[in-house]
Enzyme design. Structure first.
Site, short mmCIF file in Angstrom:
data_model
loop_
_atom_site.label_atom_id
_atom_site.label_comp_id
_atom_site.label_asym_id
_atom_site.label_seq_id
_atom_site.Cartn_x
_atom_site.Cartn_y
_atom_site.Cartn_z
N ILE A 11 29.94 30.52 22.76
CA ILE A 11 28.65 31.15 22.59
C ILE A 11 28.41 32.48 21.87
CG2 ILE A 11 29.37 32.65 24.66
CD1 ILE A 11 26.56 31.83 25.81
N ASN A 24 31.98 38.88 36.24
CA ASN A 24 32.35 38.86 37.86
C ASN A 24 31.66 40.29 38.36
OD1 ASN A 24 34.18 41.39 37.56
ND2 ASN A 24 35.42 39.81 36.31
N VAL A 33 34.62 32.98 29.50
CA VAL A 33 33.62 33.21 28.40
C VAL A 33 33.52 34.74 28.69
CG1 VAL A 33 31.55 32.77 30.04
CG2 VAL A 33 31.42 32.72 27.61
N ASP A 34 33.79 35.42 29.77
CA ASP A 34 33.63 36.72 29.81
C ASP A 34 34.55 37.59 28.79
OD1 ASP A 34 33.05 39.22 30.83
OD2 ASP A 34 33.87 38.81 32.75
#
Ligand code: AR6
Length: 167
Positions: A11, A24, A33-34
């Protein structure tokens, strides 16, 4: 008219107006992905997240994309899967709705948005059920808005789920 597509990839590489981060509640980074988004956006992203004072499950907050091709990052916090009796489905739908509402109402000129498969990694949400909620909630939230919505799947298995739902 909102349009929908499923694709497989990272992404952080997508040239869309906004990408969504599965964050979070601290909004101060993490794995999955964070972590990938923070690495690709650069340290400015963490600096921009600090004053946001976190985010509740099912809600969303936006920052610039900094070094990403995307102009904005919309950070949302999916529910942890506890087996399905802790309002997980409603909270996951709320994430998708909140991201689309924010993109349409608060960000300038967002015509394309890409979502990862929120909650289906570290948070353990079953992938098929999550995909169904994602498609349904986005259809409902986007309505007639001129928005191109991409579901960015990391795995071929997730891609197949979304392709079947969008067919
Ligand atoms: N591009 C697209 N999708 C990705 C990428 C990427 N670069 N990397 C991973 N995925 P997860 P969660 C997929 O665990 O379940 C973090 O530590 C991954 O394969 O990233 O919502 C946060 O800080 C999976 O399909 O998010 C939170 O603490 C999907 O992204 C926690 O994890 C979501 O997996 C959030 O857990």
């Amino acid at each position: 008219m909102a349009t929908f597509k499923a694709l497989q990839g990272d992404i952080t590489r997508l040239p869309v107006d906004a990408i969504v981060n599965a964050a979070n509640t601290s909004l101060l980074g993490g794995g999955g992905v964070d972590g990938a988004i923070h690495r690709a956006a650069g340290p400015e992203l963490l600096q921009a997240c600090r004053p946001l004072n976190g985010c509740k499950v099912g809600q969303a907050k936006a920052t610039p994309g900094f070094r990403l091709p995307a102009r904005y990052v919309i950070h949302t916090v999916g529910p942890v899967w506890y087996g399905g009796n802790r309002n997980e489905a409603e909270l996951l739908a709320a994430c998708y709705r909140a991201c689309i509402a924010l993109a349409l109402q608060q960000l300038q000129g967002v015509q394309s948005i890409a979502f990862p498969c929120i909650s289906t990694g570290a948070y353990g949400y079953p992938a098929q059920a999550a995909a169904q909620i994602a498609v349904e909630a986005c259809r409902e939230a986007a309505g007639d808005a001129p928005l191109e919505i991409s579901f960015c799947c990391f795995s071929a298995r997730d891609l197949a789920l979304y392709e079947a739902l969008l067919r």
